[in-house]
Design an enzyme around this catalytic site. Sequence first.
Site, mmCIF file in Angstrom:
data_model
loop_
_atom_site.group_PDB
_atom_site.id
_atom_site.type_symbol
_atom_site.label_atom_id
_atom_site.label_comp_id
_atom_site.label_asym_id
_atom_site.label_seq_id
_atom_site.Cartn_x
_atom_site.Cartn_y
_atom_site.Cartn_z
ATOM 1 N N HIS A 175 -4.568 -3.665 6.228
ATOM 2 C CA HIS A 175 -4.673 -3.741 4.766
ATOM 3 C C HIS A 175 -6.124 -4.061 4.428
ATOM 4 O O HIS A 175 -6.515 -5.218 4.323
ATOM 5 C CB HIS A 175 -3.725 -4.819 4.228
ATOM 6 C CG HIS A 175 -3.852 -5.043 2.767
ATOM 7 N ND1 HIS A 175 -3.346 -4.169 1.837
ATOM 8 C CD2 HIS A 175 -4.443 -6.025 2.064
ATOM 9 C CE1 HIS A 175 -3.614 -4.614 0.625
ATOM 10 N NE2 HIS A 175 -4.284 -5.745 0.743
ATOM 11 N N ASP B 17 0.834 -1.203 0.000
ATOM 12 C CA ASP B 17 0.000 0.000 0.000
ATOM 13 C C ASP B 17 0.872 1.258 0.000
ATOM 14 O O ASP B 17 0.567 2.244 -0.679
ATOM 15 C CB ASP B 17 -0.937 -0.004 1.211
ATOM 16 C CG ASP B 17 -1.765 -1.266 1.266
ATOM 17 O OD1 ASP B 17 -2.473 -1.556 0.285
ATOM 18 O OD2 ASP B 17 -1.681 -1.990 2.273
#
Length: 188
Positions: free
Chosen positions: A37, A9
């Site tokens: 996440h 990410d």
Amino acid sequence: NFCALTYLDYSRARAQIATRLQTKVDEVKNVIIWGNHSATQYPDAETDAYITSSSESSGNNKPNVKKSVSSLFSSIHNERADWIQTDFIDIVQQRGKAVLETRQKSSAMSAAVATADCLRKWLVTGTGPEETVPMAVYNDKGYYGVEPGLVFSFPCECIRGQIRVREGLVLSDYAKKLIKKNEQELIE
């Protein structure tokens, strides 16, 4: 030590910022991925993120210059709150889903590269002075008001194979709200 991967990410967030500001991804530092996440993670380009550039490539050997991502968006694009607090967050949160829908395949290779990059930063190179990377670690101290006992992504420094959460960053009310939203998802 243990960490869950939010480096993928982080890489996606840095690429989005670099593209938007027309700079190199390697010059984007300290973007924070708060939380898990998931679709409620908080990719934070306001609290501590900066662009670093050097004149070394032109032969001047001047030291790196740091400019906050937030101020660059305010001065260059006059859109800081708009893009950083809306589209940017959505793009990073939904990138994996978008790749899957477009390619009809997972982004497994991107995850593998992010794993290798994370391990290299953690165990080999470490973070530079004032540099952090996001790592989801066991929250034993209640960092940033997040409930102790959760595995949660925080800004971390990696020094000689050890992970340390960077403490003392000043969070906006907006950041606190999104961090709490992700914390609540993990608690439930």
